[in-house]
Design a protein around this motif. Structure first.
Motif, PDB file in Angstrom:
ATOM      1  N   ARG A 152      -6.994  13.198   1.336  1.00 50.87           N
ATOM      2  CA  ARG A 152      -5.778  13.239   0.537  1.00 50.87           C
ATOM      3  C   ARG A 152      -4.906  14.433   0.942  1.00 50.87           C
ATOM      4  O   ARG A 152      -3.723  14.292   1.252  1.00 50.87           O
ATOM      5  N   THR A 173       0.858  -1.189   0.000  1.00 48.22           N
ATOM      6  CA  THR A 173       0.000   0.000   0.000  1.00 48.22           C
ATOM      7  C   THR A 173       0.888   1.230   0.000  1.00 48.22           C
ATOM      8  O   THR A 173       1.799   1.314   0.820  1.00 48.22           O
ATOM      9  N   ALA A 220      -1.552   6.272   1.068  1.00 44.05           N
ATOM     10  CA  ALA A 220      -2.749   5.527   1.489  1.00 44.05           C
ATOM     11  C   ALA A 220      -2.585   5.034   2.920  1.00 44.05           C
ATOM     12  O   ALA A 220      -3.554   4.992   3.690  1.00 44.05           O
ATOM     13  N   GLU A 269      -3.354   7.917   5.148  1.00 43.46           N
ATOM     14  CA  GLU A 269      -4.779   8.268   5.119  1.00 43.46           C
ATOM     15  C   GLU A 269      -5.638   7.399   6.031  1.00 43.46           C
ATOM     16  O   GLU A 269      -6.744   7.785   6.392  1.00 43.46           O
ATOM     17  N   GLN A 329     -15.875   2.998   0.301  1.00 40.25           N
ATOM     18  CA  GLN A 329     -14.427   2.832   0.495  1.00 40.25           C
ATOM     19  C   GLN A 329     -14.082   1.426   0.936  1.00 40.25           C
ATOM     20  O   GLN A 329     -13.050   0.879   0.560  1.00 40.25           O
TER      21      GLN A 329
END
Lengths: 228, 413
Positions: A119, A99, A103, A106, B10
């Motif tokens: 983001r 990953t 990400a 986040e 998501q």
């Protein structure tokens, strides 16, 4: 006062035996302190860290974090507190494999009530730890120090009341350890509250206060001049 | 708990990423569901196509036909009727013609096997069928050369025959065989007409074969005394079929002097009964196919549960981390549940695609199905059931993940 712990006890039952990991701890930490919690294995420092991190609940005693009594909360409320108030940094980084760094950073906002622009916030956090040029890198493309920087960025993401680091340099060499500790020191200088659990005196040197545990009780608690 | 659409979306994206990260494993996991859905949807598509085809064939066959057969009634423990009482007689046929107003016309049908000779060509075991002139009309089989049978052929039991066009080659007849003489069971017959061989639909699988028709009265004289015939009646319109059936029963029972407690010693059948029987058969096969899909979804579901348990165990630290950064147990539960659902749904959809492809293959051969597509109810059912499988078999692993203690999970090696 960011942390106020009174008469904190934590007992584990193993078979018929009861192990007392914390035997009545009183501890207050002010906003903007940088505290090292030290002790040998079995001293209760991990148990204390788990409770301070809202991952565990005390058997008795109270814990007040940033004005909230968390010792009486249920599992779901604790998850919310961890998300909003606490930024964890672990010894082995705990980045999601395959990953990208961005990400990974986040991630906490996925579970936040007000995620905002995930983001943009993650980009800002990565810039803060000096990894603006590594956002698309996956953990296996990063060095140990860089991985820990990503983890710190992730911990900073929700602008938590408390940065809680568990042996953050345990998997790093001396030079990289110093870099990471300098990052924590900078964050402290910016006014953040940092609690580091460690058994290494060299790490504790960076802190403004050293709390030593022994057999589930605070053995000593002293303010020190931090290395900078 | 914050289960907003954004969060669910998501989580679905997360599940898709996870599946893509383990392509081979995901493929193998969902293979069970894929194969199950593919095979069953192929069977259902083929069956649907077959059903349409058979129904349209029955339609063209004539929805307004009624058949009368001799039939031994099913009377447990009682005496059987002697065959001479059961078999249809010519005077009963006359009685039907005179007393059943719902019918346009009737024809008897009888057949026997005979050796047929034309010149030096000798073909054994040919089916010779005895009919009335009305047969042409009832069965919609006009002559393509020569003439059809007429009343005079029947009345005088004339030695005349009609052949199908396959017979021209098999018996080495001239291209226009009308006027040729053939020997049937040692008797001379004059060919008066030619009928096109019926090669549509289900009959199309038969190889080339000679067929010979002769007048019914002529056939009766050449048959053994034990032979029998059945009767085909053409009802004036399809909605009179029930009435016509009742008429036949009444007329037959009174001619045979059956008492109120006696069973029918004959059988009356209408085309719609065949359609009904075929419908029952198709429904039965569909039910069996549904049973197979249930088993395959069970097997596929166990596969998914197995791999989800492996996944939960492999990702214990990830679960610990997610909990540490604020994931509630229900958020973790949803993550793994959706992963199982997406996985099995994917298998179901690929299976449907595969099934449609296989069904299409069935329509390619010249004598295959005319059409075969998965009906929309089967598509909906396959999607619903594979998603349901994901939910049911993903539940236990997801529960396990949701209940993990974050401290233990982060310590997991």
């Amino acid at each position: 006062m960011i942390i106020r712990v009174t008469n904190l006890r934590r007992e584990f039952t193993v078979g018929i035996e009861t192990i007392r990991a914390l035997a009545g701890v009183d501890l207050s930490i002010e906003r903007g302190e940088m505290v090292a919690i030290m002790g040998s294995s079995g001293s209760g420092k991990s148990t204390l860290m788990n409770i301070l991190g809202c991952l565990d609940r005390p058997t008795s005693g109270t814990y007040e974090l940033d004005g909230k009594f968390v010792s009486g909360m249920d599992e779901n409320e604790l998850a919310g507190v961890r998300n909003e108030k606490i930024g964890f940094v672990f010894q082995s980084f705990e980045l999601l494999p395959r990953t990208p760094a961005l990400a990974n950073v986040e991630l906490p906002l996925l579970y936040a009530k007000q995620p905002g622009d995930r983001r943009a916030r993650a980009v800002r956090a990565l810039e803060r730890v000096g990894l603006a040029d590594r956002m698309d890198h996956r953990p296996n493309q990063l060095s140990g120090g860089q991985k820990q920087r990503v983890a710190v960025a992730r911990a900073l993401l929700t602008d938590p009341a408390l940065l809680l680091a568990d042996e953050p340099t345990g998997n790093l060499d001396t030079k990289t350890s110093d870099e990471i500790m300098r990052l924590f020191a900078d964050l402290h200088d910016e006014g953040r509250t940092v609690v580091i659990v460690t058994h290494e005196p060299e790490i504790a040197e960076w802190c403004t206060r050293v709390v030593r545990l022994r057999d589930g009780l605070i053995e000593s608690d002293e303010s020190v001049e931090p290395r900078r | 708990m914050n289960l907003s659409p954004r969060f669910i979306l998501q989580t679905i994206l997360l599940a898709i990423r996870q599946i893509r990260a383990h392509k081979l494993r995901s493929f193998l996991t969902t293979l069970g569901i894929m194969i199950g859905v593919a095979s069953v949807s192929t069977v259902i598509a083929a069956l649907t196509g077959l059903k349409e085809q058979v129904l349209s064939e029955f339609e063209s066959f004539g929805a307004s036909k009624v058949f009368i057969f001799p039939d031994q009634p099913d009377r447990a423990g009682q005496n059987r009727y002697p065959w001479r009482e059961i078999k249809l007689k010519e005077r009963e046929l006359e009685g039907l013609v005179e007393n059943c107003p719902s019918f346009e016309q009737f024809t008897p049908n009888t057949d026997f096997r005979a050796t047929v000779i034309h010149g030096r060509k000798e073909v054994p075991n040919i089916n010779v069928v005895g009919i009335w002139p009305s047969w042409h009309d009832i069965e919609n089989r006009p002559v393509i050369m020569g003439r059809p049978f007429v009343e005079a052929d029947e009345a005088d039991a004339k030695p005349v025959a009609i052949v199908n066009d396959d017979a021209i080659a098999e018996l080495e007849l001239p291209p226009n065989p009308v006027g040729s003489i053939i020997m049937v069971k040692g008797r001379r017959f004059l060919i008066v007409g030619v009928i096109e061989t019926n090669r549509t639909g289900m009959m199309s699988f038969q190889p080339e074969q000679t067929e010979i028709w002769v007048p019914f009265s002529t056939a009766r004289r050449m048959q053994s005394p034990w032979s029998f015939f059945y009767v085909t009646g053409q009802v004036k319109s399809p909605d009179l079929v029930d009435e016509a059936t009742a008429e036949v029963r009444y007329v037959m029972r009174s001619m045979r002097q059956l008492g109120p407690d006696d069973p029918d010693t004959f059988r009356v059948e209408a085309i719609d009964q065949y359609i009904e029987q075929f419908g029952k058969l198709a429904t039965g096969i569909t039910a069996i196919a549904a049973g197979i899909v249930a088993i395959s979804l069970l097997v596929g579901g166990i596969g998914i549960m197995n791999i989800m348990l492996v996944s939960v165990s492999e990702r214990t630290r990830e679960i610990g981390l997610r909990k540490a950064v604020g994931a509630t147990p229900s958020a973790i539960m949803l993550q793994f549940l959706l992963e199982a659902v997406v996985l099995s749904l994917l298998g179901g959809l690929i299976g449907l695609g595969l099934g449609q492809g296989l069904a299409f293959l069935l329509t390619i051969p010249e004598q295959g199905l005319q059409s075969a597509s998965i009906p929309s109810w089967a598509v909906a059912l396959a999607v619903a059931f594979s998603a349901g499988t994901g939910v049911i078999f993903g539940f236990f692993p997801a529960m396990k993940a949701a209940r993990l203690d974050p401290i233990e999970a982060l310590r997991h090696e």
